[in-house]
Design a protein around this motif. Structure first.
Motif, PDB file in Angstrom:
ATOM      1  N   GLU A  37       4.504  33.321  11.225  1.00 56.72           N
ATOM      2  CA  GLU A  37       4.278  34.133  10.044  1.00 56.72           C
ATOM      3  C   GLU A  37       4.863  32.763   8.696  1.00 56.72           C
ATOM      4  O   GLU A  37       6.522  32.480   9.183  1.00 56.72           O
ATOM      5  N   GLY A  38       5.042  33.151   7.931  1.00 57.45           N
ATOM      6  CA  GLY A  38       5.352  31.636   6.660  1.00 57.45           C
ATOM      7  C   GLY A  38       6.222  32.271   5.550  1.00 57.45           C
ATOM      8  O   GLY A  38       7.333  31.636   4.701  1.00 57.45           O
ATOM      9  N   HIS A  39       5.845  33.085   5.450  1.00 56.27           N
ATOM     10  CA  HIS A  39       7.031  34.450   4.436  1.00 56.27           C
ATOM     11  C   HIS A  39       7.875  35.831   4.796  1.00 56.27           C
ATOM     12  O   HIS A  39       7.390  35.882   5.658  1.00 56.27           O
ATOM     13  N   HIS A  40       9.159  35.720   4.044  1.00 57.07           N
ATOM     14  CA  HIS A  40       9.601  36.686   5.580  1.00 57.07           C
ATOM     15  C   HIS A  40       8.651  38.109   4.232  1.00 57.07           C
ATOM     16  O   HIS A  40       9.466  38.968   5.651  1.00 57.07           O
ATOM     17  N   ASP A  41       7.598  38.432   3.595  1.00 57.38           N
ATOM     18  CA  ASP A  41       7.298  39.080   3.529  1.00 57.38           C
ATOM     19  C   ASP A  41       7.770  41.080   2.879  1.00 57.38           C
ATOM     20  O   ASP A  41       7.760  41.811   3.842  1.00 57.38           O
ATOM     21  N   VAL A  42       9.170  40.438   2.155  1.00 59.18           N
ATOM     22  CA  VAL A  42      10.466  42.047   1.832  1.00 59.18           C
ATOM     23  C   VAL A  42      10.336  41.483   0.439  1.00 59.18           C
ATOM     24  O   VAL A  42      10.797  42.144   0.102  1.00 59.18           O
ATOM     25  N   ARG A  43       9.392  41.465  -0.497  1.00 61.41           N
ATOM     26  CA  ARG A  43       8.509  41.905  -2.045  1.00 61.41           C
ATOM     27  C   ARG A  43       9.669  43.414  -2.522  1.00 61.41           C
ATOM     28  O   ARG A  43       8.851  44.111  -1.141  1.00 61.41           O
ATOM     29  N   ASN A  51       0.819  42.600   0.125  1.00 63.10           N
ATOM     30  CA  ASN A  51       0.603  41.590   0.432  1.00 63.10           C
ATOM     31  C   ASN A  51       1.691  41.115   1.607  1.00 63.10           C
ATOM     32  O   ASN A  51       2.187  40.856   1.887  1.00 63.10           O
ATOM     33  N   GLY A  52       2.452  41.411   0.194  1.00 60.54           N
ATOM     34  CA  GLY A  52       4.672  40.853   0.069  1.00 60.54           C
ATOM     35  C   GLY A  52       5.049  41.888   0.386  1.00 60.54           C
ATOM     36  O   GLY A  52       6.246  41.568   0.718  1.00 60.54           O
ATOM     37  N   ASP A 129      -0.175  32.448   7.183  1.00 64.17           N
ATOM     38  CA  ASP A 129       0.160  32.054   6.519  1.00 64.17           C
ATOM     39  C   ASP A 129       1.016  31.196   6.708  1.00 64.17           C
ATOM     40  O   ASP A 129       2.150  30.186   6.125  1.00 64.17           O
ATOM     41  N   GLY A 130       1.605  31.637   8.210  1.00 66.30           N
ATOM     42  CA  GLY A 130       2.692  30.735   8.730  1.00 66.30           C
ATOM     43  C   GLY A 130       1.918  29.002   9.570  1.00 66.30           C
ATOM     44  O   GLY A 130       2.436  28.135   9.841  1.00 66.30           O
ATOM     45  N   VAL A 131       0.552  28.934   9.050  1.00 60.73           N
ATOM     46  CA  VAL A 131      -0.019  27.658  10.020  1.00 60.73           C
ATOM     47  C   VAL A 131      -0.170  26.540   8.645  1.00 60.73           C
ATOM     48  O   VAL A 131      -0.241  26.698   7.210  1.00 60.73           O
ATOM     49  N   ASP A 132       0.625  25.545   9.191  1.00 63.24           N
ATOM     50  CA  ASP A 132       0.030  24.612   8.132  1.00 63.24           C
ATOM     51  C   ASP A 132      -1.152  25.149   7.188  1.00 63.24           C
ATOM     52  O   ASP A 132      -1.759  24.846   7.755  1.00 63.24           O
ATOM     53  N   SER A 133      -0.593  24.401   5.842  1.00 70.27           N
ATOM     54  CA  SER A 133      -2.049  24.268   4.497  1.00 70.27           C
ATOM     55  C   SER A 133      -3.456  23.421   5.582  1.00 70.27           C
ATOM     56  O   SER A 133      -4.760  23.876   4.976  1.00 70.27           O
ATOM     57  N   ALA A 134      -2.864  22.700   5.762  1.00 66.69           N
ATOM     58  CA  ALA A 134      -4.349  21.116   6.279  1.00 66.69           C
ATOM     59  C   ALA A 134      -5.199  22.210   7.629  1.00 66.69           C
ATOM     60  O   ALA A 134      -6.689  21.600   7.437  1.00 66.69           O
ATOM     61  N   PHE A 135      -4.197  23.186   7.612  1.00 66.56           N
ATOM     62  CA  PHE A 135      -5.712  24.262   8.933  1.00 66.56           C
ATOM     63  C   PHE A 135      -6.363  25.231   8.535  1.00 66.56           C
ATOM     64  O   PHE A 135      -7.054  25.411   8.687  1.00 66.56           O
ATOM     65  N   VAL A 136      -5.571  25.708   6.943  1.00 62.02           N
ATOM     66  CA  VAL A 136      -6.271  26.939   6.856  1.00 62.02           C
ATOM     67  C   VAL A 136      -5.901  26.812   5.314  1.00 62.02           C
ATOM     68  O   VAL A 136      -5.502  27.039   4.702  1.00 62.02           O
ATOM     69  N   THR A 137      -7.194  25.768   4.470  1.00 61.18           N
ATOM     70  CA  THR A 137      -6.885  25.075   3.748  1.00 61.18           C
ATOM     71  C   THR A 137      -7.190  26.683   2.660  1.00 61.18           C
ATOM     72  O   THR A 137      -7.773  26.423   1.645  1.00 61.18           O
ATOM     73  N   GLY A 138      -8.534  27.475   3.134  1.00 60.95           N
ATOM     74  CA  GLY A 138      -8.799  28.894   2.331  1.00 60.95           C
ATOM     75  C   GLY A 138      -7.197  29.873   2.099  1.00 60.95           C
ATOM     76  O   GLY A 138      -7.922  30.928   1.932  1.00 60.95           O
ATOM     77  N   CYS A 139      -6.179  29.478   2.869  1.00 59.92           N
ATOM     78  CA  CYS A 139      -5.014  30.380   3.219  1.00 59.92           C
ATOM     79  C   CYS A 139      -5.177  29.804   1.525  1.00 59.92           C
ATOM     80  O   CYS A 139      -3.106  29.305   1.895  1.00 59.92           O
ATOM     81  N   PRO A 140      -4.474  30.948   0.329  1.00 64.36           N
ATOM     82  CA  PRO A 140      -3.099  30.584   0.036  1.00 64.36           C
ATOM     83  C   PRO A 140      -1.952  31.019  -0.047  1.00 64.36           C
ATOM     84  O   PRO A 140      -0.889  30.412  -0.640  1.00 64.36           O
ATOM     85  N   GLY A 141      -1.215  31.495   0.618  1.00 64.85           N
ATOM     86  CA  GLY A 141       0.519  31.780   1.148  1.00 64.85           C
ATOM     87  C   GLY A 141       0.325  30.649   2.057  1.00 64.85           C
ATOM     88  O   GLY A 141       1.771  29.804   2.010  1.00 64.85           O
ATOM     89  N   ALA A 142      -0.319  29.667   2.802  1.00 64.94           N
ATOM     90  CA  ALA A 142      -0.074  28.816   3.550  1.00 64.94           C
ATOM     91  C   ALA A 142       0.648  27.398   2.853  1.00 64.94           C
ATOM     92  O   ALA A 142      -0.235  27.169   1.654  1.00 64.94           O
ATOM     93  N   ARG A 143       1.548  26.828   3.374  1.00 61.14           N
ATOM     94  CA  ARG A 143       2.368  26.082   2.738  1.00 61.14           C
ATOM     95  C   ARG A 143       2.522  24.636   4.091  1.00 61.14           C
ATOM     96  O   ARG A 143       1.901  24.502   4.930  1.00 61.14           O
TER      97      ARG A 143
END
Length: 159
Positions: A37-43, A51-52, A129-143
């Protein structure tokens, strides 16, 4: 949902469902969770269960933090506060740079460790959201700089 070799997987939906799926499918506190994943998701829950919050939710539901593994986190996608929370709860965290080129081996090693430590079942979460944003352009959490889709596929194959 799918169960194979004591592993439980769930496909689809946003990460809000990860708390309920993971909680329903493993016995706490002896279950284990591995996420790519891309984020800790511990908000915090000031905005409710969202989602967070799934990892914080699983911890509050009784899952031991030492039984949580987060792989592929972005270097600039998480705050120090969340990293400190994870460290304080014993969550294993590996950044995308730490696992790049060794995803299969890292996932296999961490799943083997969870198999030994977690008789209550293991839950694998491949968060887009752990995938590079170039591969998942519709995912706002990807970077930019996330894992490439091959790494997600490798993790799925190893699971």
């Amino acid at each position: 949902m799918r169960e194979s070799r004591g592993l439980i997987g769930r496909a689809g939906g946003d990460n809000t469902g990860a708390r309920s799926a993971g909680g329903a499918l493993m016995e706490r506190p002896t279950g284990g969770r591995l996420g790519l994943e891309g984020h800790h998701d511990v908000r915090g829950f000031n905005a409710g269960d969202n989602n967070g919050t799934p990892i914080r939710g699983l911890l509050e539901d009784g899952l031991a933090g030492t039984n949580v593994v987060q792989l592929g986190l972005g270097m600039l996608t998480n705050s120090r506060q969340y990293r400190t929370f994870c460290e304080g709860n014993g969550i294993t965290v590996r950044t995308v740079d730490e696992i790049r080129g060794r995803v299969r081996e890292t996932v296999r090693q961490k799943l083997d460790e969870l198999a030994q430590a977690c008789p209550g079942g293991r839950y694998v979460d491949l968060d887009v959201d752990g995938v590079d944003s170039a591969f998942v352009t519709g995912c706002p959490g990807a970077r930019h700089g996330g894992v490439v889709t091959q790494f997600q596929g490798d993790a799925l194959l190893v699971s």
